[in-house]
Design an enzyme around this catalytic site. Structure first.
Site, PDB file in Angstrom:
ATOM      1  N   CYS A 127      -3.053  -7.914   6.539  1.00  0.00           N
ATOM      2  CA  CYS A 127      -3.319  -8.151   5.119  1.00  0.00           C
ATOM      3  C   CYS A 127      -4.525  -9.089   5.033  1.00  0.00           C
ATOM      4  O   CYS A 127      -4.545 -10.133   5.693  1.00  0.00           O
ATOM      5  CB  CYS A 127      -2.101  -8.784   4.461  1.00  0.00           C
ATOM      6  SG  CYS A 127      -2.400  -9.334   2.763  1.00  0.00           S
ATOM      7  N   CYS A 150      -0.114   3.157  10.392  1.00  0.00           N
ATOM      8  CA  CYS A 150       1.298   3.149  10.761  1.00  0.00           C
ATOM      9  C   CYS A 150       1.835   1.732  10.499  1.00  0.00           C
ATOM     10  O   CYS A 150       1.555   0.806  11.251  1.00  0.00           O
ATOM     11  CB  CYS A 150       1.406   3.536  12.234  1.00  0.00           C
ATOM     12  SG  CYS A 150       3.068   3.837  12.806  1.00  0.00           S
TER      13      CYS A 150
END
Length: 166
Positions: A127, A150
């Site tokens: 992130c 993924c």
């Protein structure tokens, strides 16, 4: 014999210097993120599995994540800071056991970093707002990008679209 002892002593010093240098590199402060907490604070804020995934780059067991079979319209956000990461329209069934997406909501929503852990070379996805580990990206995804992000369900939260107003 004295000569061998000297060689071993020099080798030990070189190994110690190398280890100290490696430790110094490992201890360099990470990139500064918009959302930061100490590890103790993260541990209090996050459920145990989410903490291990986001803050320690752990991986949840395949086919166990709560978002694997999430098919409603909405947005997947970071479980650590709430940043929008993926739209449900980009989610696809990869058969890998983890939620997979072919593109982030915006290129700057995630960071991609080379990962050489576990005797592999992969690309880690983090992130960009809090630095939390999300998963990895591979080049075996569907069109239009050919990418497979993924992700760990434990690193994400799902926010469904608001129902249409009547």
């Amino acid at each position: 014999m004295k000569y061998l002892a000297s060689l071993f002593g020099i080798a030990a010093v070189l190994v110690a210097i190398g280890c100290a240098a490696a430790a110094a590199v490992a201890q360099k402060p990470d990139k500064k993120y918009e959302v930061t907490h100490t590890l103790a604070e993260w541990r209090k804020l996050l459920p145990p599995l989410t903490f291990r995934v986001l803050r320690q780059a752990d991986t949840e067991q395949a086919f166990t994540g709560k978002l694997l079979d999430e098919h409603r319209q909405g947005v997947f956000v970071c479980a650590g800071c709430g940043q929008k990461l993926f739209k449900s329209e980009t989610k696809f069934e990869s058969g890998t056991g983890w939620p997979s997406f072919y593109a982030p909501i915006a290129p700057k929503a995630v960071e991609q970093i080379e990962d050489r852990s576990d005797d592999m070379v992969r690309t880690e996805v983090k992130c960009s707002k809090c630095g939390g580990h999300l998963g990895h990206v591979f080049d075996d995804g569907p069109a239009p990008t050919g990418l497979r992000f993924c992700m760990n369900s434990a690193a994400l939260k799902f926010v469904p679209d608001a129902p249409p107003k009547k």
